[in-house]
Write an enzyme that holds these catalytic residues in place. Structure first.
Site, PDB file in Angstrom:
ATOM      1  N   GLY A  14      88.704 -46.054  55.900  1.00  0.00           N
ATOM      2  CA  GLY A  14      88.591 -45.141  57.180  1.00  0.00           C
ATOM      3  C   GLY A  14      88.050 -43.742  57.265  1.00  0.00           C
ATOM      4  CG  ASN A  16      81.819 -43.293  57.008  1.00  0.00           C
ATOM      5  OD1 ASN A  16      81.105 -42.618  57.234  1.00  0.00           O
ATOM      6  ND2 ASN A  16      81.934 -44.059  56.058  1.00  0.00           N
ATOM      7  CG  MET A  88      84.894 -54.890  54.765  1.00  0.00           C
ATOM      8  SD  MET A  88      83.519 -54.052  53.961  1.00  0.00           S
ATOM      9  CE  MET A  88      83.045 -55.287  52.325  1.00  0.00           C
ATOM     10  CB  ILE A  90      78.963 -61.726  59.893  1.00  0.00           C
ATOM     11  CG1 ILE A  90      79.056 -61.501  58.440  1.00  0.00           C
ATOM     12  CG2 ILE A  90      77.780 -61.546  60.737  1.00  0.00           C
ATOM     13  CD1 ILE A  90      77.689 -60.861  57.940  1.00  0.00           C
ATOM     14  CG  ASN A 105      77.001 -51.239  59.631  1.00  0.00           C
ATOM     15  OD1 ASN A 105      78.200 -51.116  59.248  1.00  0.00           O
ATOM     16  ND2 ASN A 105      76.339 -51.875  58.552  1.00  0.00           N
ATOM     17  CG  HIS A 107      73.918 -51.063  54.005  1.00  0.00           C
ATOM     18  ND1 HIS A 107      75.313 -51.761  53.702  1.00  0.00           N
ATOM     19  CD2 HIS A 107      73.137 -51.055  52.954  1.00  0.00           C
ATOM     20  CE1 HIS A 107      74.936 -52.610  52.575  1.00  0.00           C
ATOM     21  NE2 HIS A 107      74.011 -52.174  52.003  1.00  0.00           N
TER      22      HIS A 107
HETATM   23  C1  GRF Z   1      81.143 -46.927  53.340  1.00  0.00           C
HETATM   24  O1  GRF Z   1      80.805 -46.506  52.227  1.00  0.00           O
HETATM   25  C2  GRF Z   1      80.170 -47.835  54.253  1.00  0.00           C
HETATM   26  O2  GRF Z   1      78.746 -47.418  53.811  1.00  0.00           O
HETATM   27  C3  GRF Z   1      80.553 -49.142  53.921  1.00  0.00           C
HETATM   28  O3  GRF Z   1      81.905 -49.030  53.712  1.00  0.00           O
HETATM   29  C4  GRF Z   1      82.456 -47.758  53.467  1.00  0.00           C
HETATM   30  C5  GRF Z   1      83.590 -47.660  54.112  1.00  0.00           C
HETATM   31  O4  GRF Z   1      84.416 -46.513  53.738  1.00  0.00           O
HETATM   32  N1  GRF Z   1      80.076 -50.019  55.059  1.00  0.00           N
HETATM   33  P1  GRF Z   1      85.337 -45.754  54.932  1.00  0.00           P
HETATM   34  O5  GRF Z   1      86.212 -46.776  55.060  1.00  0.00           O
HETATM   35  O6  GRF Z   1      84.851 -45.071  55.991  1.00  0.00           O
HETATM   36  O7  GRF Z   1      85.982 -44.712  53.863  1.00  0.00           O
END
Ligand code: GRF
Length: 187
Positions: A14, A16, A88, A90, A105, A107
């Protein structure tokens, strides 16, 4: 400013989510976080929701109707936008259609290169010069929708999976906020 209501979907750390949360406290940031949804009850990211009194929900993806449960909750909180941040699973075509608003999203590669999992291993193997991250709209195909923001950096010969992950994540925090500002500035 009337802020848009976002729901953040997570599965793990988490970071982000935490970064969007920090930015959302700025008075002129276009988004506030109304809800956090996780498919993993042990996701560390849930702590950010708990500490900041943001409503959160853990869904059991083994249940057939778990997406309906999410849709109900999202309607309840009048969510305008879904941000996938390390979620994680779809998202089904039906869910995208029924929600009817934007789903975005992040990536950890320069899409359309390196869609899917195991990104950093594949990037290192293929001797790329640059890598980075991409924020994009979600459609029914994996890591495929229209690109909103891309950020890149040069790969060093000393880089390994962990260093690429760190550098990419640092860029992700900037990219996600920029994407949110971009979406709502032009809407
Ligand atoms: C990120 O690197 C994102 O690109 C990928 O999953 C990771 C999530 O990291 N989809 P966090 O849970 O936000 O630390």
């Amino acid at each position: 400013m009337v802020k848009k209501k976002a729901c953040i979907f997570i599965s793990g750390r988490g970071s982000n989510l935490s970064s969007i949360l920090k930015r959302s406290r700025e008075y002129n940031f276009p988004v506030k976080i109304k809800l956090v949804i996780s498919n993993n009850s042990k996701a560390k990211g849930l702590l950010y929701a708990k500490k900041n009194s943001i409503p959160w929900l853990i869904v059991n993806t083994k249940k057939r109707n778990y997406e309906n449960q999410i849709l109900m909750e999202i309607k309840k909180w009048k969510v305008n936008l879904i941000c996938l941040a390390g979620y994680m699973r779809i998202i089904s075509k039906d869910f995208i259609r029924n929600f009817g608003n934007d789903i975005i999203n992040i990536h950890p590669s320069l899409l359309p290169k390196f869609k899917g999992l195991g990104t950093f291993q594949r990037i290192l193997k293929s001797n790329e010069i640059k890598t980075g991250c991409t924020v994009h709209y979600v459609n029914e195909k994996l890591d495929d929708g229209k690109i909103i923001v891309k950020k890149s950096f040069f790969i060093n010969e000393n880089d390994d999976i962990e260093s690429l992950r760190k550098k990419t994540q640092t860029l992700e925090y900037k990219a996600y906020s920029e994407a949110l500002i971009k979406i709502f500035r032009y809407n």
